[in-house]
Design a protein around this motif. Structure first.
Motif, PDB file in Angstrom:
ATOM      1  N   GLN A 115       8.567  -1.942 -21.290  1.00 20.85           N
ATOM      2  CA  GLN A 115       9.807  -2.703 -21.224  1.00 20.85           C
ATOM      3  C   GLN A 115      10.437  -2.489 -19.850  1.00 20.85           C
ATOM      4  OE1 GLN A 115      12.482  -1.910 -24.492  1.00 20.85           O
ATOM      5  NE2 GLN A 115      10.814  -1.709 -25.950  1.00 20.85           N
ATOM      6  N   GLY A 116      10.310  -3.477 -18.981  1.00 22.10           N
ATOM      7  CA  GLY A 116      10.845  -3.349 -17.638  1.00 22.10           C
ATOM      8  C   GLY A 116      12.361  -3.213 -17.637  1.00 22.10           C
ATOM      9  N   GLN A 117      12.875  -2.398 -16.728  1.00 20.80           N
ATOM     10  CA  GLN A 117      14.316  -2.210 -16.570  1.00 20.80           C
ATOM     11  C   GLN A 117      14.663  -2.420 -15.100  1.00 20.80           C
ATOM     12  OE1 GLN A 117      16.066  -1.546 -19.367  1.00 20.80           O
ATOM     13  NE2 GLN A 117      14.175  -1.449 -20.549  1.00 20.80           N
ATOM     14  N   VAL A 118      15.683  -3.212 -14.845  1.00 18.82           N
ATOM     15  CA  VAL A 118      15.997  -3.619 -13.486  1.00 18.82           C
ATOM     16  C   VAL A 118      16.417  -2.446 -12.604  1.00 18.82           C
ATOM     17  CG1 VAL A 118      18.405  -4.154 -14.004  1.00 18.82           C
ATOM     18  CG2 VAL A 118      17.252  -5.366 -12.138  1.00 18.82           C
ATOM     19  N   TYR A 119      16.882  -1.352 -13.204  1.00 16.31           N
ATOM     20  CA  TYR A 119      17.351  -0.208 -12.432  1.00 16.31           C
ATOM     21  C   TYR A 119      16.330   0.925 -12.372  1.00 16.31           C
ATOM     22  CZ  TYR A 119      18.922  -0.096 -17.255  1.00 16.31           C
ATOM     23  OH  TYR A 119      18.985  -0.241 -18.619  1.00 16.31           O
ATOM     24  N   LEU A 120      15.120   0.714 -12.907  1.00 17.14           N
ATOM     25  CA  LEU A 120      14.080   1.726 -12.837  1.00 17.14           C
ATOM     26  C   LEU A 120      13.135   1.438 -11.674  1.00 17.14           C
ATOM     27  CD1 LEU A 120      13.051   2.352 -16.565  1.00 17.14           C
ATOM     28  CD2 LEU A 120      14.625   3.655 -15.139  1.00 17.14           C
ATOM     29  N   TYR A 121      12.879   2.444 -10.857  1.00 17.41           N
ATOM     30  CA  TYR A 121      12.065   2.259  -9.664  1.00 17.41           C
ATOM     31  C   TYR A 121      10.650   1.808 -10.006  1.00 17.41           C
ATOM     32  CZ  TYR A 121      10.200   3.152  -5.003  1.00 17.41           C
ATOM     33  OH  TYR A 121       9.608   3.016  -3.773  1.00 17.41           O
ATOM     34  N   GLN A 122      10.075   2.391 -11.063  1.00 15.47           N
ATOM     35  CA  GLN A 122       8.712   2.023 -11.441  1.00 15.47           C
ATOM     36  C   GLN A 122       8.604   0.539 -11.780  1.00 15.47           C
ATOM     37  OE1 GLN A 122      10.401   4.674 -12.461  1.00 15.47           O
ATOM     38  NE2 GLN A 122       9.075   6.416 -12.927  1.00 15.47           N
ATOM     39  N   THR A 123       9.621   0.000 -12.447  1.00 14.15           N
ATOM     40  CA  THR A 123       9.617  -1.420 -12.807  1.00 14.15           C
ATOM     41  C   THR A 123       9.634  -2.293 -11.563  1.00 14.15           C
ATOM     42  OG1 THR A 123      10.756  -0.990 -14.892  1.00 14.15           O
ATOM     43  CG2 THR A 123      10.869  -3.235 -14.028  1.00 14.15           C
ATOM     44  N   LEU A 124      10.454  -1.928 -10.580  1.00 19.33           N
ATOM     45  CA  LEU A 124      10.561  -2.717  -9.350  1.00 19.33           C
ATOM     46  C   LEU A 124       9.255  -2.683  -8.564  1.00 19.33           C
ATOM     47  CD1 LEU A 124      14.150  -1.635  -8.202  1.00 19.33           C
ATOM     48  CD2 LEU A 124      13.483  -3.598  -9.597  1.00 19.33           C
ATOM     49  N   VAL A 125       8.667  -1.499  -8.452  1.00 16.94           N
ATOM     50  CA  VAL A 125       7.405  -1.382  -7.721  1.00 16.94           C
ATOM     51  C   VAL A 125       6.310  -2.184  -8.422  1.00 16.94           C
ATOM     52  CG1 VAL A 125       5.571   0.211  -7.035  1.00 16.94           C
ATOM     53  CG2 VAL A 125       7.960   0.831  -6.673  1.00 16.94           C
ATOM     54  N   GLN A 126       6.255  -2.080  -9.749  1.00 16.85           N
ATOM     55  CA  GLN A 126       5.246  -2.822 -10.496  1.00 16.85           C
ATOM     56  C   GLN A 126       5.416  -4.327 -10.307  1.00 16.85           C
ATOM     57  OE1 GLN A 126       2.596  -1.754 -11.994  1.00 16.85           O
ATOM     58  NE2 GLN A 126       1.977  -3.791 -12.719  1.00 16.85           N
ATOM     59  N   GLY A 127       6.669  -4.791 -10.268  1.00 21.55           N
ATOM     60  CA  GLY A 127       6.922  -6.208 -10.055  1.00 21.55           C
ATOM     61  C   GLY A 127       6.429  -6.693  -8.709  1.00 21.55           C
ATOM     62  N   ILE A 128       6.583  -5.850  -7.683  1.00 21.88           N
ATOM     63  CA  ILE A 128       6.140  -6.213  -6.333  1.00 21.88           C
ATOM     64  C   ILE A 128       4.616  -6.177  -6.234  1.00 21.88           C
ATOM     65  CG2 ILE A 128       6.126  -5.456  -3.926  1.00 21.88           C
ATOM     66  CD1 ILE A 128       9.012  -4.443  -4.385  1.00 21.88           C
ATOM     67  N   VAL A 129       4.019  -5.101  -6.739  1.00 22.82           N
ATOM     68  CA  VAL A 129       2.578  -4.900  -6.598  1.00 22.82           C
ATOM     69  C   VAL A 129       1.786  -5.943  -7.383  1.00 22.82           C
ATOM     70  CG1 VAL A 129       0.691  -3.305  -7.114  1.00 22.82           C
ATOM     71  CG2 VAL A 129       2.815  -2.439  -6.100  1.00 22.82           C
ATOM     72  N   SER A 130       2.264  -6.308  -8.566  1.00 21.60           N
ATOM     73  CA  SER A 130       1.485  -7.173  -9.454  1.00 21.60           C
ATOM     74  C   SER A 130       1.597  -8.662  -9.130  1.00 21.60           C
ATOM     75  CB  SER A 130       1.912  -6.939 -10.910  1.00 21.60           C
ATOM     76  OG  SER A 130       3.271  -7.285 -11.093  1.00 21.60           O
ATOM     77  N   ASP A 131       2.556  -9.056  -8.284  1.00 27.12           N
ATOM     78  CA  ASP A 131       2.749 -10.472  -7.981  1.00 27.12           C
ATOM     79  C   ASP A 131       2.012 -10.836  -6.695  1.00 27.12           C
ATOM     80  OD1 ASP A 131       3.566 -13.053  -7.583  1.00 27.12           O
ATOM     81  OD2 ASP A 131       5.696 -12.679  -7.867  1.00 27.12           O
ATOM     82  N   LYS A 161       0.829  -1.207   0.000  1.00 30.47           N
ATOM     83  CA  LYS A 161       0.000   0.000   0.000  1.00 30.47           C
ATOM     84  C   LYS A 161       0.863   1.256   0.000  1.00 30.47           C
ATOM     85  CE  LYS A 161      -3.692   2.339   2.557  1.00 30.47           C
ATOM     86  NZ  LYS A 161      -2.965   3.624   2.600  1.00 30.47           N
ATOM     87  N   ASP A 162       1.921   1.254   0.826  1.00 29.55           N
ATOM     88  CA  ASP A 162       2.830   2.403   0.859  1.00 29.55           C
ATOM     89  C   ASP A 162       3.540   2.590  -0.481  1.00 29.55           C
ATOM     90  OD1 ASP A 162       2.129   2.844   3.469  1.00 29.55           O
ATOM     91  OD2 ASP A 162       3.917   1.909   4.331  1.00 29.55           O
ATOM     92  N   LEU A 163       3.920   1.480  -1.116  1.00 27.51           N
ATOM     93  CA  LEU A 163       4.607   1.569  -2.412  1.00 27.51           C
ATOM     94  C   LEU A 163       3.681   2.160  -3.468  1.00 27.51           C
ATOM     95  CD1 LEU A 163       6.597  -1.801  -2.566  1.00 27.51           C
ATOM     96  CD2 LEU A 163       7.526   0.500  -2.293  1.00 27.51           C
ATOM     97  N   ASN A 164       2.416   1.819  -3.412  1.00 22.32           N
ATOM     98  CA  ASN A 164       1.458   2.433  -4.337  1.00 22.32           C
ATOM     99  C   ASN A 164       1.378   3.937  -4.122  1.00 22.32           C
ATOM    100  OD1 ASN A 164       0.322   0.419  -6.080  1.00 22.32           O
ATOM    101  ND2 ASN A 164      -0.681  -0.488  -4.292  1.00 22.32           N
ATOM    102  N   ASP A 165       1.461   4.367  -2.867  1.00 24.43           N
ATOM    103  CA  ASP A 165       1.447   5.800  -2.562  1.00 24.43           C
ATOM    104  C   ASP A 165       2.699   6.485  -3.115  1.00 24.43           C
ATOM    105  OD1 ASP A 165      -0.957   5.481  -1.257  1.00 24.43           O
ATOM    106  OD2 ASP A 165      -0.044   5.321   0.748  1.00 24.43           O
ATOM    107  N   VAL A 166       3.856   5.815  -2.981  1.00 24.16           N
ATOM    108  CA  VAL A 166       5.108   6.373  -3.514  1.00 24.16           C
ATOM    109  C   VAL A 166       5.021   6.483  -5.037  1.00 24.16           C
ATOM    110  CG1 VAL A 166       7.589   6.018  -3.794  1.00 24.16           C
ATOM    111  CG2 VAL A 166       6.495   5.492  -1.604  1.00 24.16           C
ATOM    112  N   ALA A 167       4.473   5.444  -5.667  1.00 26.51           N
ATOM    113  CA  ALA A 167       4.321   5.459  -7.123  1.00 26.51           C
ATOM    114  C   ALA A 167       3.392   6.585  -7.565  1.00 26.51           C
ATOM    115  CB  ALA A 167       3.798   4.109  -7.613  1.00 26.51           C
ATOM    116  N   ASP A 168       2.312   6.813  -6.824  1.00 29.61           N
ATOM    117  CA  ASP A 168       1.396   7.910  -7.141  1.00 29.61           C
ATOM    118  C   ASP A 168       2.096   9.253  -7.010  1.00 29.61           C
ATOM    119  OD1 ASP A 168      -0.634   6.120  -7.624  1.00 29.61           O
ATOM    120  OD2 ASP A 168      -1.551   6.345  -5.634  1.00 29.61           O
ATOM    121  N   ARG A 169       2.964   9.382  -6.011  1.00 29.07           N
ATOM    122  CA  ARG A 169       3.691  10.635  -5.820  1.00 29.07           C
ATOM    123  C   ARG A 169       4.640  10.911  -6.993  1.00 29.07           C
ATOM    124  NH1 ARG A 169       5.780   9.664  -1.125  1.00 29.07           N
ATOM    125  NH2 ARG A 169       8.017   9.592  -1.571  1.00 29.07           N
ATOM    126  N   LEU A 170       5.230   9.811  -7.536  1.00 25.03           N
ATOM    127  CA  LEU A 170       6.124   9.980  -8.691  1.00 25.03           C
ATOM    128  C   LEU A 170       5.356  10.433  -9.931  1.00 25.03           C
ATOM    129  CD1 LEU A 170       8.514   6.901  -8.357  1.00 25.03           C
ATOM    130  CD2 LEU A 170       9.020   9.304  -7.890  1.00 25.03           C
TER     131      LEU A 170
END
Length: 361
Positions: free
Chosen positions: A119-135, A31-40
């Motif tokens: 195209q996910g990138q291992v060093y992009l924050y959005q990619t990492l958050v999406q990987g966590i949230v979607s699994d 939930k917090d990560l979704n908030d961080v993603a929204d802030r970005l």
């Protein structure tokens, strides 16, 4: 007995409250990560990170310095520097498109695409958050100052199956990412030495000309393709002078890959006679059939066939074709092309990675 029961109930209640305040479970962190993603995604959304990426795809690990800038809505700057060869490649996205820049060679080309949205990138924050949230089968543990997630990997390479992500407990900044293959072997390891949100950037920070630090490319050095990978023709301008012809740089030998897929062997290798760019051709046969073309272009212009931007881990290349596919990339001024009708792209990338530390023979 009633007093003892009442005291025990108070103690247990306090303990539960303290436990709830001190620990977070996976759901609350998500939930917090979704908030961080929204802030970005807000008007002020920015971040800046740097670290070391180690690839374990060849005989020896290869280290790259990685620097990542992001500014809402869709400005990106990713710098990959080969530690051993002191070569830097920059991927840039701004209002004009997506650029791949090699400042030391004064080379650049542009894509009209939505990279890296799909195209996910291992060093992009959005990619990492999406990987966590979607699994929904994510694994989670609190470890010291970090929250650690293990989730499915979703990158261009099908060989990358799982990823382990370390996040700072206080800021949720990424600390480390390990991406593994189907045998649980770590293939990519990224360690961030710094990562900050709310960084101050100007629009010039993502300007193509500014990032070509070793020289300003002329129009002839920028090759363009649209979102479908088709070349974009430059506007006619009768006053534009033709670029001068560069002097021949001489023979660079034949660069042979260390990796060859099982069931495949080198059929032959030949230098193309009369070729001004010192081109050579290697042919492989067996379970897979493919050719490797190597050449040193005489001018600064980037030769680019229709295709799409392809993350090869150690560099960015161009993948083109349908039934007959070609993967194109450059290294130290030499252009490489792997062409095949049946060699999987993952295998192409392995072959390419094994050529990075080779010299011409």
């Amino acid at each position: 007995m009633r007093r003892i029961t009442w005291v025990l109930a108070i103690i247990m209640s306090v303990a539960l409250v303290l436990t709830g305040c001190g620990k977070k479970d996976a759901a609350s962190v998500v939930k917090d990560l979704n908030d961080v993603a929204d802030r970005l995604e807000s008007k002020q959304g920015t971040y800046q990170g740097s670290g070391t990426m180690t690839l374990y795809t060849g005989e020896q690990p290869q280290e790259y310095k990685v620097e990542v800038w992001y500014k809402n809505p869709s400005y990106y700057r990713i710098s990959l520097s080969n530690v051993q060869k002191d070569i830097t490649q920059i991927v840039l996205r701004n209002d004009e498109g997506v650029f791949v820049l090699t400042p030391s060679l004064n080379k650049s080309f542009r894509f009209q695409s939505d990279w890296p949205d799909h195209q996910g990138q291992v060093y992009l924050y959005q990619t990492l958050v999406q990987g966590i949230v979607s699994d929904n089968n994510r694994q989670f543990v609190a470890d010291g100052d970090n929250f650690v997630f293990e989730v499915a990997a979703n990158y261009q390479s099908s060989a990358l199956v799982r990823q382990k992500i370390w996040l700072d407990k206080k800021s949720y900044a990424p600390k480390q990412v390990q991406v593994s293959d189907s045998e649980a072997k770590v293939v990519v390891n990224v360690k961030f030495d710094s990562f900050t949100f709310d960084t101050d950037f100007t629009k010039d920070s993502f300007d193509m000309q500014k990032n070509m630090s070793t020289g300003t490319p002329s129009k002839s050095t920028v090759a363009e393709v649209d979102e479908n990978g088709n070349p974009v023709s430059a506007p006619e301008d009768g006053e534009n002078a033709q670029p001068p012809v560069a002097a021949e740089l001489g023979d660079f030998g034949i660069v042979e890959p260390n990796y060859v897929p099982e069931g495949v062997s080198l059929k032959d290798s030949n230098k193309i006679e009369g070729s001004k760019d010192q081109a050579v051709l290697l042919r492989y046969d067996g379970i897979y059939q493919y050719t490797i073309m190597e050449a040193r272009p005489l001018d600064r212009a980037v030769s680019l066939t229709p295709g799409k931007l392809w993350d090869m881990g150690f560099t960015f290349g161009v993948l083109s074709g349908d039934d007959l596919q070609t993967l194109t990339w450059t290294n130290e001024g030499i252009e490489y092309r792997i062409t095949s009708a049946n060699l999987p792209v993952d295998e192409m990338v392995k072959v390419a990675a094994s050529m990075q530390e080779q010299s011409g023979k």
